[in-house]
Design a protein around this motif. Structure first.
Motif, PDB file in Angstrom:
ATOM      1  N   ILE A 235      -7.694  -6.052  -1.187  1.00 21.23           N
ATOM      2  CA  ILE A 235      -8.427  -5.365  -0.093  1.00 21.23           C
ATOM      3  C   ILE A 235      -7.799  -4.099   0.616  1.00 21.23           C
ATOM      4  O   ILE A 235      -8.459  -3.010   0.833  1.00 21.23           O
ATOM      5  N   ILE A 236      -6.332  -4.257   0.882  1.00 20.75           N
ATOM      6  CA  ILE A 236      -5.753  -2.973   1.576  1.00 20.75           C
ATOM      7  C   ILE A 236      -5.661  -1.963   0.464  1.00 20.75           C
ATOM      8  O   ILE A 236      -5.564  -0.658   0.567  1.00 20.75           O
TER       9      ILE A 236
ATOM     10  N   ILE B 234     -15.953  -4.062   3.049  1.00 18.58           N
ATOM     11  CA  ILE B 234     -15.736  -4.800   4.206  1.00 18.58           C
ATOM     12  C   ILE B 234     -15.570  -3.943   5.532  1.00 18.58           C
ATOM     13  O   ILE B 234     -16.071  -3.950   6.666  1.00 18.58           O
ATOM     14  N   PHE B 235     -14.700  -3.015   5.187  1.00 19.09           N
ATOM     15  CA  PHE B 235     -13.934  -2.084   6.469  1.00 19.09           C
ATOM     16  C   PHE B 235     -15.144  -1.125   6.835  1.00 19.09           C
ATOM     17  O   PHE B 235     -15.273  -0.867   8.023  1.00 19.09           O
TER      18      PHE B 235
ATOM     19  N   PHE C  43      -0.600  13.468   1.843  1.00 15.12           N
ATOM     20  CA  PHE C  43       0.835  13.020   1.217  1.00 15.12           C
ATOM     21  C   PHE C  43       1.006  13.607   0.092  1.00 15.12           C
ATOM     22  O   PHE C  43       2.229  13.628  -0.317  1.00 15.12           O
TER      23      PHE C  43
ATOM     24  N   PHE D 280       0.644  -1.237   0.146  1.00 17.49           N
ATOM     25  CA  PHE D 280      -0.027  -0.024  -0.088  1.00 17.49           C
ATOM     26  C   PHE D 280       0.715   1.185   0.042  1.00 17.49           C
ATOM     27  O   PHE D 280       0.387   2.118  -0.522  1.00 17.49           O
ATOM     28  N   TRP D 281       2.060   1.535   0.703  1.00 22.07           N
ATOM     29  CA  TRP D 281       2.948   2.292   0.699  1.00 22.07           C
ATOM     30  C   TRP D 281       3.554   2.472  -0.630  1.00 22.07           C
ATOM     31  O   TRP D 281       3.564   3.638  -1.376  1.00 22.07           O
TER      32      TRP D 281
ATOM     33  N   ILE E 165      -7.633  -1.276  11.401  1.00 21.73           N
ATOM     34  CA  ILE E 165      -8.267  -2.119  12.285  1.00 21.73           C
ATOM     35  C   ILE E 165      -7.027  -2.718  13.121  1.00 21.73           C
ATOM     36  O   ILE E 165      -7.245  -3.714  13.934  1.00 21.73           O
TER      37      ILE E 165
ATOM     38  N   LEU F 128      -5.491 -11.014   7.564  1.00 23.72           N
ATOM     39  CA  LEU F 128      -6.486  -9.859   7.306  1.00 23.72           C
ATOM     40  C   LEU F 128      -7.789 -10.479   7.676  1.00 23.72           C
ATOM     41  O   LEU F 128      -8.787  -9.608   8.521  1.00 23.72           O
TER      42      LEU F 128
ATOM     43  N   ASN G 144      -7.593   0.954  -0.826  1.00 21.28           N
ATOM     44  CA  ASN G 144      -8.011   2.035   0.092  1.00 21.28           C
ATOM     45  C   ASN G 144      -7.384   3.133  -0.552  1.00 21.28           C
ATOM     46  O   ASN G 144      -7.573   4.196  -0.292  1.00 21.28           O
ATOM     47  N   VAL G 145      -5.980   2.789  -0.935  1.00 25.43           N
ATOM     48  CA  VAL G 145      -5.009   3.821  -1.336  1.00 25.43           C
ATOM     49  C   VAL G 145      -5.735   4.425  -2.511  1.00 25.43           C
ATOM     50  O   VAL G 145      -5.435   5.643  -2.835  1.00 25.43           O
TER      51      VAL G 145
ATOM     52  N   PHE H 100      -8.783   4.408  -3.675  1.00 29.86           N
ATOM     53  CA  PHE H 100     -10.459   4.780  -3.487  1.00 29.86           C
ATOM     54  C   PHE H 100     -10.951   3.964  -4.458  1.00 29.86           C
ATOM     55  O   PHE H 100     -11.894   4.268  -5.377  1.00 29.86           O
TER      56      PHE H 100
ATOM     57  N   GLN I  21      -2.697  10.027   5.024  1.00 32.88           N
ATOM     58  CA  GLN I  21      -3.487   9.818   3.622  1.00 32.88           C
ATOM     59  C   GLN I  21      -4.090  11.023   2.829  1.00 32.88           C
ATOM     60  O   GLN I  21      -3.876  10.826   1.850  1.00 32.88           O
TER      61      GLN I  21
ATOM     62  N   ILE J 242     -10.331  -8.703  10.588  1.00 30.13           N
ATOM     63  CA  ILE J 242     -11.605  -8.202  10.424  1.00 30.13           C
ATOM     64  C   ILE J 242     -12.528  -9.032  11.217  1.00 30.13           C
ATOM     65  O   ILE J 242     -13.289  -8.213  11.757  1.00 30.13           O
TER      66      ILE J 242
ATOM     67  N   TYR K 173      -3.005   0.492   8.820  1.00 33.10           N
ATOM     68  CA  TYR K 173      -3.326   1.243   7.692  1.00 33.10           C
ATOM     69  C   TYR K 173      -4.652   1.408   7.288  1.00 33.10           C
ATOM     70  O   TYR K 173      -5.258   2.514   7.120  1.00 33.10           O
ATOM     71  N   VAL K 174      -5.301   0.117   7.375  1.00 37.26           N
ATOM     72  CA  VAL K 174      -6.887   0.204   7.103  1.00 37.26           C
ATOM     73  C   VAL K 174      -7.631   0.180   8.341  1.00 37.26           C
ATOM     74  O   VAL K 174      -8.882   0.134   8.154  1.00 37.26           O
TER      75      VAL K 174
ATOM     76  N   SER L 287       4.706  10.544   4.203  1.00 35.65           N
ATOM     77  CA  SER L 287       4.444   8.972   3.831  1.00 35.65           C
ATOM     78  C   SER L 287       5.893   8.427   3.552  1.00 35.65           C
ATOM     79  O   SER L 287       5.965   7.152   3.774  1.00 35.65           O
TER      80      SER L 287
ATOM     81  N   LEU M 271       1.176   6.079   8.355  1.00 37.18           N
ATOM     82  CA  LEU M 271       0.657   5.990   6.833  1.00 37.18           C
ATOM     83  C   LEU M 271      -0.747   6.633   6.892  1.00 37.18           C
ATOM     84  O   LEU M 271      -1.125   7.475   5.739  1.00 37.18           O
TER      85      LEU M 271
ATOM     86  N   MET N 161       1.120   4.444  -2.638  1.00 39.02           N
ATOM     87  CA  MET N 161       1.073   6.042  -2.445  1.00 39.02           C
ATOM     88  C   MET N 161       2.346   6.465  -3.373  1.00 39.02           C
ATOM     89  O   MET N 161       2.083   7.598  -3.962  1.00 39.02           O
TER      90      MET N 161
END
Lengths: 315, 279, 514
Positions: A255-256, A270-271, B233, A145-146, B213, B118, A259-260, A262, B230, B122, B210-211, B240, B226, A149
């Motif tokens: 899934i992660i 889920i989140f 950055f 995910f980084w 949870i 994950l 998020n970055v 959108f 969001q 969740i 990051y997400v 970041s 991070l 970014m």
């Protein structure tokens, strides 16, 4: 062979049943009264009673479990409490983003990782190998995910080649959809490609030390010829196992990373459900993920048996 | 084993010690308190006041990174402890007892494999809300089948050795054989896998935080940093880049040390070059 | 002109020399044997001739094939190997590609040498059938795999065949058949042979010339008759002496039974769930015999005949499905052997390298069986260990060392010491010397004979080595497919074998060297 297929499939079904039981136990039984859990402590008794009725909570646990299973077999995953839509419909909509993204990332990581791994093994100990392995060592350490970014910073903000995020639905403009998946899939593929390159290299180096490679060379092949004709196929066997595991990780990674960028995939669904305590939605979505992971393992096993004659016979 | 012949192990270990020292120091001292929000000081550049600058809330980045390293290491290490504590006995029991015990261990670890960290996170977050403990349990559960398989694989190879049969002849029971012969001979495998899982755990903690949870404010972790930036950055990339790079270096250090450790321990690699030397 | 000329060849790994200043000439039509123990550099010499040495090897000196120095270009060297040299390796399972059929692998060898390969013809030449070509390596037996390897080596119609310990992974009967096959083929095709082995009798049976190697150097070479009949080097004399086993004089008298085996069977269920459960395999099938006190009984038979399973049940590592054992009047079925009786039975394993835990001192390993005797004072324990290690002729200071510090022969002595530490009456010896270098086998056998004399031990020897059996045993039991098919005193049995298997085993014996 048939007995083997049957046994593997029976194992797959049993594993799904056990997974479903775990999810059911966690999300249906542990909260005590799921309806109150969903609505919060301040909910009126009437609202709780109504939800209990809607969720069928007055039936015994085993019956509810079986109902849930039966429903899923018929494509009915229940109604989302917060979105007031069928869970199945929500998941299918979101899978249209998540699944192509995962597959795209998988393909990229294989196309990049496997050849580089082979190259490194053939040049073992030489500068090319060292350079590739330093790269891979770094790639493995980068959180996907980084990396996403960073990719946005460079390719979307500075160079303006690709969108920073969001998603154009497939039926409106599929090229646009693909464009919005480029950066996310690259972000996902980098660490996976690095792992694949390392695994491929190790497996091939291992095979290169084996007697049948020496036999192939004794027959009149150079080391490279022996590697191509006898080594790579044997080395792919251990890689296959890793590929199966990787697909599971990739689904989670997708899934992660969504998020970055959108992206309206399974992850965001889920989140949101987690924060809003939508048990029904979480239950359905996690079950779908578990099915994907378990099915991947089944497919890996079957492919393995198909490629390796030793397993074919023993079965 | 000579240290000089294994620069990876030495370099990796030194880097890990530095990271760990930075993290531990944050328990007693950080340049600024990590929760000290000061809107006036936000987006400070790197300088003598704030060595690594400040974030969008004016918090000192060096302080946050120090504390974040501690969180990441603690969460990942706890996950490894859970994984070893449950997984290794499972794997050893599978080999020492065999039969239905082995069947059960294999099925249980299959089941755990079906739940990536994950998904576990969740599920727990849905029940109990997000938090560090959540990440620890999720990573721990994820580690259990990994260690169970490594322990079983290693122990299976050991169990065919004649000295295990000799121990059975000497009247040792399954538990004694597992403790006296199997465990000591697979310890090195477990340690090497431990460093790998530690680095995976750091990546997993970052992703979970990051997400949203994993770790929650007012605590901090590299992943949470991070998440926090969001929205900003794209204009302030440094916010970041810093936590991200810290994760990368931490993980690389662990991996290099792990590779070095494996080379130092694995006699197969040590003997390489003499492979065809027999005869 | 010689086909292979080696001049002053030296090979070293990281500064450690493995082959030193070796010179050899191999003429066309020679059947040249290279003899040596593990680590003598004999395989490396063969690899040097074919340019297959590992990259880490440092090589000096010159190798000429057919008058020309070996090409330094990798591709040319590979094609030279492919066209002119056929190679057969020790372990046919790992030397064949597991994912490719036998036929494809043979065909590939021909293609590489630009020869249209008659795969069926080759298969028949090595004693296989055309359908074998469609099989994968794991679907063949060890002997069949080695035959397939030979067919592959022949596919390019080479002038030189190099066989590196081609039979040491095979059982006695197959071993002899494969040796004969190699001999026949060389004769028929007028092929030059380099035969590498640790077995002086195999070399004697097959070769016309021989070189004896030790620690990277040739200590003696010449025609096979000259070297074997009047060996000049001390080492050759040692090897020759070790290949001859002296029959030990033993008194044959009726003895009271120590162990009785009563209609014992062992079935193995083959995996699977209850629905898919396969028919169990019977490894041991209603075996009955008894061992008299002080007697030495050998159990011989091909691999997989059930002799090891039987031994494992007797010592209590495995349990019988049916039947029972009686040791000193106590009934047991295998694993239920009570601790005190366990102390009376010991097992010496075949492989001295895997019979000690690398993370334990020798003393700790040796002391492990003492727990069978119950609580024991430190002094008593110490005394027992010293006694045991001294009885096998080793120094008690070795107790604090680790197993990897010892040679194979010393380790086997230590294994015997461990077996002796509880002062047992019955020792089960599972191939006690077959993993050892030839030159130390005699010492270990002498030690066993002395211990038997001193302590009145009863031996059950598991082996496929008929010469060793003839030297050590009072009585021989021959086992096939889980049953004992013949028994008798070694001299009678070997002179007049009744059963087909016994005859085959006798026929497979290589002739004595001199």
């Amino acid at each position: 062979m048939l007995a083997f297929l049957l046994r593997r499939f029976a194992g797959f079904v049993l594993m799904l049943l056990a997974s479903a039981a775990v999810i059911f136990l966690l999300l249906d039984l542990l909260p005590g009264d799921p309806a109150r859990f969903i609505l919060g402590i301040n909910a009126s008794p009437d609202a709780v009673a109504a939800l209990r009725l809607q969720m069928g909570l007055d039936a015994p646990a085993l019956e509810r479990f079986l109902q849930w299973l039966g429903g899923m077999l018929g494509g009915d995953f229940g109604m989302s409490v917060t979105q007031r839509l069928p869970v199945a419909q929500l998941i299918v909509e979101r899978l249209a983003v998540t699944l192509p993204l995962t597959i795209l990332a998988m393909l990229i990581s294989m196309i990049v990782g496997l050849p580089l791994g082979i190259l490194a093994a053939r040049r073992r100990g030489k500068p090319a190998d060292t350079a590739l392995m330093v790269l891979a060592q770094t790639g493995v350490a980068v959180p996907n995910f980084w990396f996403g970014m960073l990719l946005t910073l460079v390719f979307a903000v500075t160079l303006r080649w690709l969108p920073t995020g969001g998603f154009v639905p497939w039926h409106e403009d599929w090229i646009g959809s693909l464009r919005s998946l480029v950066l996310p899939s690259l972000a996902l593929a980098l660490p996976q490609a690095s792992i694949l390159a390392r695994v491929m290299r190790t497996a091939l180096v291992d095979v290169m030390g084996q007697d049948f490679i020496r036999t192939a060379r004794a027959k009149g092949m150079t080391m490279d010829e022996a590697i191509w004709r006898h080594g790579v196929r044997n080395a792919l066997l251990p890689v296959l196992t890793i590929l199966g595991l990787q697909f599971a990780y990739l689904v989670a990674g997708t899934i992660i990373v969504e998020n970055v960028f959108f992206l309206p995939g399974l992850g965001r669904l889920i989140f949101n459900a987690v924060t809003e305590r939508d048990l029904i939605l979480v239950r359905g979505a996690t079950m779908v993920l578990v099915v994907v992971v378990t099915a991947t393992m089944l497919i890996t096993d079957l492919t393995y048996a198909w490629v390796d004659p030793r397993l074919r016979v023993r079965a | 084993m000579s240290w000089r012949h294994n620069p990876g192990l030495v370099g990796g270990l030194i880097a890990i010690i530095i990271f760990a020292a930075l993290g531990l120091t944050s328990l007693w001292w950080t340049p600024y308190p990590i929760q000290a929000i000061s809107v006036a000081d936000r987006f400070q550049p790197l300088g003598p006041e704030h060595w690594l600058g400040t974030d969008h809330l004016g918090r000192d980045l060096l302080s946050m990174v120090m504390h974040g390293i501690l969180t990441s290491l603690l969460v990942a290490a706890s996950g490894v402890v859970i994984g070893i504590g449950v997984g290794v006995p499972m794997g050893l029991a599978a080999v020492a007892w065999g039969g239905w015990v082995e069947w059960l261990v294999l099925r249980l670890s299959d089941l755990a494999f079906a739940f990536p960290a994950l998904i576990v996170a969740i599920l727990i977050a849905t029940l109990h809300g997000p938090g560090e403990l959540n990440a620890i349990i999720a990573i721990g559960i994820f580690n259990i089948p990994v260690f169970a398989r490594v322990a079983r694989g290693g122990a299976l190879a050991i169990a065919t050795q004649d000295y295990v049969a000799a121990a059975r002849l000497a009247g040792l029971g399954n538990a004694a054989i597992a403790a006296r012969h199997l465990l000591p001979n697979i310890a090195s495998l477990i340690i090497v896998q431990g460093t790998i899982q530690l680095s995976l755990g750091i990546l997993a903690e970052a992703a979970l935080s990051y997400v949203g949870i994993g770790t929650q404010a007012p605590e901090t972790s590299l992943g949470l940093m991070l998440r926090d930036v969001q929205g900003v950055f794209l204009i302030h990339p440094w916010l970041s880049v810093l936590p991200g790079l810290t994760i990368v270096f931490l993980v690389i250090a662990l991996n290099i040390a792990g590779d070095g450790l494996r080379d130092a321990i694995d006699p197969r690699l040590r003997r390489q070059g003499m492979n065809h030397g027999a005869g | 002109m010689a086909l292979v000329e080696i001049e002053n060849l030296s090979i070293s790994f990281g500064g450690r020399p493995a082959v030193r200043g070796l010179s050899l000439n191999i003429e066309r039509g020679d059947r040249f044997g290279i003899i040596g123990e593990s680590g003598s550099g004999k395989s490396l010499t063969a690899l040097a001739i074919t340019g297959l040495l590992p990259e880490t090897a440092k090589v000096s000196g010159q190798v000429r094939f057919d008058g020309a120095p070996l090409p330094s270009n990798e591709r040319e060297m590979a094609r030279l190997r492919g066209k002119h040299i056929g190679m057969v390796f020790q372990e046919p399972m790992t030397a064949l590609n597991p994912l490719m059929t036998i036929g494809d692998q043979i065909g590939e060898a021909g293609t590489l040498a630009d020869i249209a390969t008659d795969i069926d013809g080759l298969l028949q030449e090595v004693g296989l059938l055309p359908p074998h070509g469609a099989r994968f390596p794991h679907e063949l037996s060890g002997g069949q795999r080695q035959r397939a390897m030979i067919a592959m080596a022949l596919a390019s119609q080479p002038e030189l065949m190099i066989a590196d310990e081609p039979t040491s992974a095979l059982d006695a009967i197959t071993q002899r058949k494969v040796l004969d096959l190699i001999g026949d083929i060389c004769e028929r095709r007028r092929m030059t042979l380099i035969f590498i082995s640790h077995d002086i009798r195999a070399v004697a049976a097959l070769c016309t010339k021989v070189a004896v190697m030790r620690a990277g150097e040739i200590v003696e070479q010449g025609s096979i008759n000259a070297v074997l009949q009047s060996p000049k080097a001390e080492y050759t004399q040692l090897l020759l002496a070790a290949s001859r086993m002296e029959r030990r004089p033993r008194s044959a008298q009726a003895r009271e039974a120590l162990l009785t085996v009563d209609a014992v069977s062992r079935d193995y269920g083959h995996g699977g769930f209850w629905l898919w459960r396969q028919k169990p395999v019977r490894a041991v099938d209603r075996v009955s015999f008894s061992l008299g006190r002080g007697e030495s009984v050998a159990l011989v038979g091909p691999s997989g005949c059930g002799k090891s399973t039987l031994a494992r049940m007797i010592v209590g590592l495995d349990s019988a499905t049916e039947g029972q054992f009686r040791l000193d009047g106590t009934l047991y079925h295998g694993r239920d052997l009570p601790p005190l009786l366990r102390a009376g039975v010991s097992l010496v394993f075949q492989d001295p390298f895997s019979s000690f835990d690398p993370r334990m001192t020798v003393g700790t390993s040796l002391g492990e069986p003492l727990r069978l005797l119950g609580q024991m004072t430190r002094e008593e324990r110490e005394r027992r260990l010293v006694e045991a290690i001294a009885s096998v002729g080793l120094d008690p200071v070795m107790l604090s060392r680790y197993a990897h510090e010892f040679s194979g022969g010393q380790r086997q002595r230590l294994a015997i010491a461990r077996a002796m530490v509880t002062k047992p009456r019955l020792l089960v010896l599972d191939e006690p010397v077959s993993a050892l270098d030839v030159s130390v086998r005699g010492d270990v056998l002498n030690l066993l004979a002395r211990l038997q004399e001193e302590h009145g031990l009863t031996y059950l020897i598991i082996s496929h080595d008929l010469d060793m059996v003839a030297a050590m045993a009072d009585r021989v039991l021959v086992m096939e497919a889980g049953r004992i098919i013949e028994q008798g005193r070694p001299n009678d049995l070997f002179a007049r074998p009744q059963h087909e298997l016994t005859r085959a085993l006798m026929a497979a014996r290589l002739p004595d060297v001199v």
